[in-house]
Write a protein that holds these residues in place. Sequence first.
Motif, PDB file in Angstrom:
ATOM      1  N   ALA A   1       0.836  -1.207   0.000  1.00 19.41           N
ATOM      2  CA  ALA A   1       0.000   0.000   0.000  1.00 19.41           C
ATOM      3  C   ALA A   1       0.872   1.258   0.000  1.00 19.41           C
ATOM      4  O   ALA A   1       0.561   2.236  -0.693  1.00 19.41           O
ATOM      5  CB  ALA A   1      -0.937  -0.009   1.204  1.00 19.41           C
ATOM      6  N   VAL A   2       1.959   1.242   0.760  1.00 19.25           N
ATOM      7  CA  VAL A   2       2.887   2.387   0.768  1.00 19.25           C
ATOM      8  C   VAL A   2       3.486   2.577  -0.626  1.00 19.25           C
ATOM      9  O   VAL A   2       3.534   3.703  -1.143  1.00 19.25           O
ATOM     10  CB  VAL A   2       4.004   2.192   1.826  1.00 19.25           C
ATOM     11  CG1 VAL A   2       5.138   3.184   1.626  1.00 19.25           C
ATOM     12  CG2 VAL A   2       3.432   2.298   3.229  1.00 19.25           C
ATOM     13  N   ALA A   3       3.938   1.493  -1.245  1.00 21.79           N
ATOM     14  CA  ALA A   3       4.545   1.586  -2.576  1.00 21.79           C
ATOM     15  C   ALA A   3       3.541   2.099  -3.603  1.00 21.79           C
ATOM     16  O   ALA A   3       3.871   2.977  -4.418  1.00 21.79           O
ATOM     17  CB  ALA A   3       5.097   0.228  -3.003  1.00 21.79           C
ATOM     18  N   VAL A   4       2.316   1.593  -3.567  1.00 18.62           N
ATOM     19  CA  VAL A   4       1.285   2.046  -4.501  1.00 18.62           C
ATOM     20  C   VAL A   4       0.964   3.521  -4.242  1.00 18.62           C
ATOM     21  O   VAL A   4       0.789   4.302  -5.184  1.00 18.62           O
ATOM     22  CB  VAL A   4       0.024   1.154  -4.400  1.00 18.62           C
ATOM     23  CG1 VAL A   4      -1.147   1.755  -5.158  1.00 18.62           C
ATOM     24  CG2 VAL A   4       0.335  -0.243  -4.919  1.00 18.62           C
ATOM     25  N   GLY A   5       0.910   3.909  -2.972  1.00 24.92           N
ATOM     26  CA  GLY A   5       0.665   5.319  -2.639  1.00 24.92           C
ATOM     27  C   GLY A   5       1.765   6.219  -3.166  1.00 24.92           C
ATOM     28  O   GLY A   5       1.492   7.304  -3.698  1.00 24.92           O
ATOM     29  N   ILE A   6       3.008   5.793  -3.037  1.00 23.34           N
ATOM     30  CA  ILE A   6       4.134   6.579  -3.561  1.00 23.34           C
ATOM     31  C   ILE A   6       4.029   6.692  -5.079  1.00 23.34           C
ATOM     32  O   ILE A   6       4.195   7.780  -5.643  1.00 23.34           O
ATOM     33  CB  ILE A   6       5.485   5.953  -3.141  1.00 23.34           C
ATOM     34  CG1 ILE A   6       5.710   6.129  -1.643  1.00 23.34           C
ATOM     35  CG2 ILE A   6       6.638   6.549  -3.952  1.00 23.34           C
ATOM     36  CD1 ILE A   6       6.895   5.336  -1.100  1.00 23.34           C
ATOM     37  N   GLU A   7       3.737   5.567  -5.728  1.00 22.09           N
ATOM     38  CA  GLU A   7       3.628   5.580  -7.190  1.00 22.09           C
ATOM     39  C   GLU A   7       2.517   6.530  -7.645  1.00 22.09           C
ATOM     40  O   GLU A   7       2.697   7.320  -8.565  1.00 22.09           O
ATOM     41  CB  GLU A   7       3.366   4.167  -7.702  1.00 22.09           C
ATOM     42  CG  GLU A   7       3.262   4.097  -9.221  1.00 22.09           C
ATOM     43  CD  GLU A   7       2.946   2.708  -9.713  1.00 22.09           C
ATOM     44  OE1 GLU A   7       3.671   2.248 -10.603  1.00 22.09           O
ATOM     45  OE2 GLU A   7       1.967   2.112  -9.215  1.00 22.09           O
ATOM     46  N   ARG A   8       1.367   6.482  -6.981  1.00 22.71           N
ATOM     47  CA  ARG A   8       0.249   7.363  -7.353  1.00 22.71           C
ATOM     48  C   ARG A   8       0.583   8.829  -7.069  1.00 22.71           C
ATOM     49  O   ARG A   8       0.221   9.708  -7.840  1.00 22.71           O
ATOM     50  CB  ARG A   8      -1.017   6.937  -6.628  1.00 22.71           C
ATOM     51  CG  ARG A   8      -1.563   5.656  -7.186  1.00 22.71           C
ATOM     52  CD  ARG A   8      -2.857   5.257  -6.556  1.00 22.71           C
ATOM     53  NE  ARG A   8      -3.299   4.005  -7.154  1.00 22.71           N
ATOM     54  CZ  ARG A   8      -4.250   3.258  -6.659  1.00 22.71           C
ATOM     55  NH1 ARG A   8      -4.889   3.628  -5.553  1.00 22.71           N
ATOM     56  NH2 ARG A   8      -4.591   2.139  -7.261  1.00 22.71           N
ATOM     57  N   ALA A   9       1.263   9.093  -5.959  1.00 19.67           N
ATOM     58  CA  ALA A   9       1.649  10.469  -5.645  1.00 19.67           C
ATOM     59  C   ALA A   9       2.608  11.013  -6.689  1.00 19.67           C
ATOM     60  O   ALA A   9       2.479  12.170  -7.125  1.00 19.67           O
ATOM     61  CB  ALA A   9       2.277  10.538  -4.250  1.00 19.67           C
ATOM     62  N   VAL A  10       3.550  10.191  -7.120  1.00 17.46           N
ATOM     63  CA  VAL A  10       4.501  10.619  -8.151  1.00 17.46           C
ATOM     64  C   VAL A  10       3.767  10.883  -9.459  1.00 17.46           C
ATOM     65  O   VAL A  10       4.020  11.892 -10.138  1.00 17.46           O
ATOM     66  CB  VAL A  10       5.628   9.570  -8.330  1.00 17.46           C
ATOM     67  CG1 VAL A  10       6.437   9.816  -9.589  1.00 17.46           C
ATOM     68  CG2 VAL A  10       6.514   9.545  -7.105  1.00 17.46           C
TER      69      VAL A  10
END
Length: 180
Positions: A156-165
């Motif tokens: 979830a953290v990785a997906v959140g980072i990807e979406r934020a980027v």
Amino acid sequence: MDALIPAALDLVNTYGVVVLLFVFVLEGALVGKLIPTRTLFVAVVLAAGSDAFAFLPVAAAAIVGATIGQCVLFVSVRHYGLDPTELDIVPVSDDRLNGANRWFDRWGLPAVAVTNALPGTRGWLALPTATSSVSTTRFAAASLVGSVTYTGALVAVAVGIERAVRFLAGVEANGLFAVA
């Protein structure tokens, strides 16, 4: 330490998730506590992409690796009398071991699952659980539940980072950050 993540990512690119499995086996056995596994895992998920087919093997390697590592530690303590506090490669202090004993005494087997879901406490309850009457199978199941929860949170953290980027790249491309 700064060079460790790029080197590990190169190994994962070369040898696949087997490297990640091995790193998490070490982490589960408390030997790899000095390895930044959370950062490595998030970086590998980001490199693989947020498509479920891309990150599922990565997540499976982390879950299975951590569970294997903790079971190896559990069996080593229970059947071979290993005392991890005597090994320099396992960073276990008496204070940490006493804290793990108190957690297990108070909460029992559910504490294994809960602590495996929390960064910084993963694997520590393998030691007091191994000296209890809990079966290896029940320990492995509790370890697995905690590792699934932990890995899910990291995904979830990785997906959140990807979406934020992606969002920030889109905002920047549309000129919303432009200074007049």
